[in-house]
Design a protein around this motif. Structure first.
Motif, mmCIF file in Angstrom:
data_model
loop_
_atom_site.group_PDB
_atom_site.id
_atom_site.type_symbol
_atom_site.label_atom_id
_atom_site.label_comp_id
_atom_site.label_asym_id
_atom_site.label_seq_id
_atom_site.Cartn_x
_atom_site.Cartn_y
_atom_site.Cartn_z
ATOM 1 N N ALA A 18 0.823 -1.211 0.000
ATOM 2 C CA ALA A 18 0.000 0.000 0.000
ATOM 3 C C ALA A 18 0.854 1.257 0.000
ATOM 4 C CB ALA A 18 -0.940 -0.004 1.210
ATOM 5 N N GLY A 19 1.967 1.243 0.715
ATOM 6 C CA GLY A 19 2.846 2.409 0.754
ATOM 7 C C GLY A 19 3.444 2.720 -0.607
ATOM 8 N N ARG A 20 3.863 1.685 -1.326
ATOM 9 C CA ARG A 20 4.421 1.916 -2.658
ATOM 10 C C ARG A 20 3.351 2.425 -3.623
ATOM 11 N NH1 ARG A 20 7.595 -2.690 -1.134
ATOM 12 N NH2 ARG A 20 9.833 -2.204 -1.226
ATOM 13 N N LEU A 21 2.135 1.907 -3.504
ATOM 14 C CA LEU A 21 1.048 2.389 -4.363
ATOM 15 C C LEU A 21 0.737 3.854 -4.073
ATOM 16 C CD1 LEU A 21 -1.407 -0.659 -4.367
ATOM 17 C CD2 LEU A 21 -0.179 0.279 -6.329
ATOM 18 N N THR A 22 0.726 4.210 -2.798
ATOM 19 C CA THR A 22 0.480 5.615 -2.437
ATOM 20 C C THR A 22 1.564 6.511 -3.000
ATOM 21 O OG1 THR A 22 -0.674 4.968 -0.408
ATOM 22 C CG2 THR A 22 0.214 7.204 -0.506
ATOM 23 N N ALA A 23 2.812 6.064 -2.905
ATOM 24 C CA ALA A 23 3.923 6.867 -3.434
ATOM 25 C C ALA A 23 3.812 7.051 -4.935
ATOM 26 C CB ALA A 23 5.249 6.197 -3.078
ATOM 27 N N LEU A 24 3.420 5.997 -5.652
ATOM 28 C CA LEU A 24 3.265 6.102 -7.106
ATOM 29 C C LEU A 24 2.123 7.048 -7.457
ATOM 30 C CD1 LEU A 24 4.323 5.127 -9.818
ATOM 31 C CD2 LEU A 24 2.804 3.142 -9.640
ATOM 32 N N ALA A 25 1.041 6.966 -6.695
ATOM 33 C CA ALA A 25 -0.093 7.868 -6.933
ATOM 34 C C ALA A 25 0.311 9.323 -6.693
ATOM 35 C CB ALA A 25 -1.259 7.483 -6.021
ATOM 36 N N GLU A 26 1.088 9.575 -5.642
ATOM 37 C CA GLU A 26 1.535 10.942 -5.344
ATOM 38 C C GLU A 26 2.402 11.494 -6.474
ATOM 39 O OE1 GLU A 26 3.546 10.392 -1.677
ATOM 40 O OE2 GLU A 26 1.730 10.562 -0.442
ATOM 41 N N ARG A 27 3.221 10.675 -7.061
ATOM 42 C CA ARG A 27 4.072 11.144 -8.160
ATOM 43 C C ARG A 27 3.246 11.438 -9.411
ATOM 44 N NH1 ARG A 27 6.606 9.012 -4.366
ATOM 45 N NH2 ARG A 27 8.856 9.144 -4.033
ATOM 46 N N ALA A 28 2.240 10.619 -9.668
ATOM 47 C CA ALA A 28 1.372 10.887 -10.815
ATOM 48 C C ALA A 28 0.658 12.221 -10.648
ATOM 49 C CB ALA A 28 0.362 9.751 -10.977
ATOM 50 N N GLN A 29 0.195 12.503 -9.433
ATOM 51 C CA GLN A 29 -0.511 13.755 -9.184
ATOM 52 C C GLN A 29 0.443 14.945 -9.233
ATOM 53 O OE1 GLN A 29 -2.269 12.472 -5.438
ATOM 54 N NE2 GLN A 29 -4.308 12.396 -6.370
ATOM 55 N N ALA A 30 1.638 14.786 -8.668
ATOM 56 C CA ALA A 30 2.598 15.891 -8.658
ATOM 57 C C ALA A 30 3.048 16.252 -10.066
ATOM 58 C CB ALA A 30 3.807 15.514 -7.801
ATOM 59 N N LEU A 31 3.125 15.268 -10.939
ATOM 60 C CA LEU A 31 3.584 15.508 -12.310
ATOM 61 C C LEU A 31 2.446 15.796 -13.276
ATOM 62 C CD1 LEU A 31 6.230 12.638 -12.451
ATOM 63 C CD2 LEU A 31 6.717 15.091 -12.403
ATOM 64 N N GLY A 32 1.199 15.684 -12.807
ATOM 65 C CA GLY A 32 0.058 15.898 -13.694
ATOM 66 C C GLY A 32 0.033 14.909 -14.842
#
Length: 530
Positions: A70-84
């Motif tokens: 779950a932590g890795r999925l959250t991190a990947l989601a945060e990067r997708a949002q930060a990069l648009g």
């Protein structure tokens, strides 16, 4: 899928060159190397110019027996949002094994390893992909990987495996044509056959990269120029479909920007050659259809259409009057779920031809959907003759035991599991150790400086008996601890510097650099020597 165009893998070493390159429509960044709260200035400038940035993950291990962290999925989601980003990508691979699922030590590969193309592995992969899809804010695409070794007892080709994965989950595919070439050399797999079996409409974009051959084994290095066979596979793919995007990968041994631009030009020419072939094929098909219509006796076409229309109403209903799905009728591109949304890849497929060759009835022929499943998942399984979806718990344990045995042989020196090519497993084990040494040297660049020419020999010796269990940064600290505890850290100067380096990084916080604290540490060192 939106059009991406031609892109290149963004790496810090070539960040300035990428910004200046003409004709770059988008870039891809390794997700684990990007901090959402502190984006590199180069990526921020590219985004401000309207350049799309796609995060490319390497550590989820979607093909592993465990559920995605779950932590890795959250991190990947945060990067997708930060990069648009319009999507995120990962790999069809396992990168770790062992742990509570198999009651064995947890092991990290530090590299992407192939999953067996079996029903068990496919069931687990599909469930893991669905978990990831639910956790991510944008669509997910997954990449086929390069392999040095073959799993014994595989049940599907690569094309069939990818087709079923996309069909059952709706996931997009990132097709790496360099990896198709790697598997051609290392596993005698035909790239054209793999492309023919793929659900082309599910392709999100394409990777192109270089490598090298040594002793009959192709190494997907991402550190060498793109060879002609890889470009030929790209042309073959482009003759079948127009990919939304194509990206050049280069991870090390970076050449001058002019050479990268030359490779991008070669990629564009390969795409153009494929597009020409695709147009020729379409024109020939259109000409053949026109000629057939001209030679057809007048009135015959209308009669056939009328008869077909009269019979269609009957054929679209089962024995109990229930209406059958479009995929069960073999109508390409018309299969839809309960919500009316089209399935990914629901069309007449190479698998249907294979069914006929084996004497099996076409999937879904003459039967309507049955069982407890409803909606797109149930319709897809019914249309393609797949059994109702079951819990993947048993499959996870079987897959976990198999992956743990292989990974232990690769990184811990245990016996090679039965059915594997022992020579190839040895090649893979040495490649993993070499990559591990290279990556540790990158995350802890002080170590090669402190140890000098002895670094690589010392690390490879350490790796033979010390598997990685917790990532590369922890691996660097464990390596330093090993050298200090065994007295193998070279001359006294190197030992002092190595101890200082380890003390600086092994505590809960960096040691204070205030003059008083530094004086106190120096005093303790002097007293200790007395």
């Amino acid at each position: 899928m939106e059009r991406l165009g031609t892109g290149i893998g963004w790496r810090p070493e070539i960040a300035d060159a990428v910004e200046r390159m003409p004709g770059i429509d988008w870039v891809e960044a390794v997700a684990e190397n990007v901090c959402p709260g502190h984006l590199p200035d180069s990526l921020r400038r590219l985004r401000e110019r309207g350049i799309t940035v796609v995060p490319h993950g390497v550590s989820l291990g979607l093909g592993g027996a465990d559920r995605p962290d779950a932590g890795r999925l959250t991190a990947l989601a945060e990067r997708a949002q930060a990069l648009g980003s319009p999507l995120v990508t990962e790999h069809i691979a396992f990168v770790r094994a062992g742990g509570s699922l198999t009651a064995s030590p947890h092991l990290e590969a530090g590299h992407l390893l192939p999953v067996p193309r079996t029903r068990d592995a496919l069931d687990v992969l599909c469930e893991n992909v669905r978990i990831a899809q639910d956790a991510l804010p944008v669509p997910l695409a997954v990449e086929n990987i390069a392999a040095l070794i073959c799993w014994p007892g595989e049940e599907m080709t690569e094309g069939q495996f990818l087709y079923d994965l996309a069909d059952r989950t709706g996931v997009r595919l990132l097709i790496d044509v360099a990896n198709l070439h790697t598997n051609h050399v290392n596993r005698a797999e035909d790239p054209a056959k793999a492309l023919a079996e793929l659900p082309l409409e599910a392709i999100a974009y394409v990777h192109v990269a270089g490598g090298f051959e040594r002793d009959g084994v192709w190494h997907d290095s991402h550190a060498h120029p793109v060879p002609r066979p890889v470009l030929d596979i790209l042309t073959d793919l482009a003759s079948r479909v127009s990919p939304a995007g194509v990206l050049l990968e280069r991870d090390e041994n970076f050449p001058e920007p002019a050479e990268l631009e030359h490779e991008l030009s070669a990629i564009r020419r390969a795409l153009e050659a494929g597009a020409v072939e695709r147009v020729k094929t379409e024109l020939r098909s259109a000409a053949g259809a026109t000629a057939a219509q001209r030679t057809e006796p007048e009135g015959v076409g209308a009669e056939l259409l009328g008869a077909a229309g009269a019979g269609r109403q009957e054929r679209t209903r089962g024995g109990d009057g229930e209406r059958l799905g479009a995929a069960a009728l073999g109508r390409p591109g018309e299969a839809r779920g309960g919500d009316g949304a089209p399935f990914v890849g629901a069309r007449a497929t190479p698998r249907e031809g294979a069914r006929g060759a084996r004497g099996e009835a076409p999937a879904g022929a003459g039967t309507a959907l049955r069982g407890d499943e409803t909606g797109a998942a149930g319709a897809t399984r019914g249309a393609f003759g797949l059994p109702p979806q079951e819990d993947a718990g048993d499959a996870r344990q079987r897959l976990g035991l198999a992956q743990a045995a292989l990974l232990s042989a690769l990184v811990a020196g245990t016996p090679v599991p039965e059915g594997f090519d022992r020579v190839r497993v040895g090649v893979q084990a040495r490649a993993l150790a070499a990559k591990r040494a290279d990556v540790v040297a990158k995350v802890a660049p002080e170590l090669p400086v402190i140890l000098g020419d002895e670094y690589r020999t010392a690390f490879l010796g350490y790796a033979q008996t010390h598997p990685m269990t917790d990532g590369y940064r922890r691996d660097a600290l464990a390596f330093a601890e090993h050298l200090l505890s065994t007295g193998r850290s070279g001359d006294p100067r190197a030992r002092r510097e190595l101890r200082e380096w380890w003390l600086e990084r092994s505590g809960p916080a960096p040691r204070s650099r205030r003059p008083v604290q530094r004086l106190a540490r120096a005093t303790r060192r002097v007293l200790a020597r007395r």
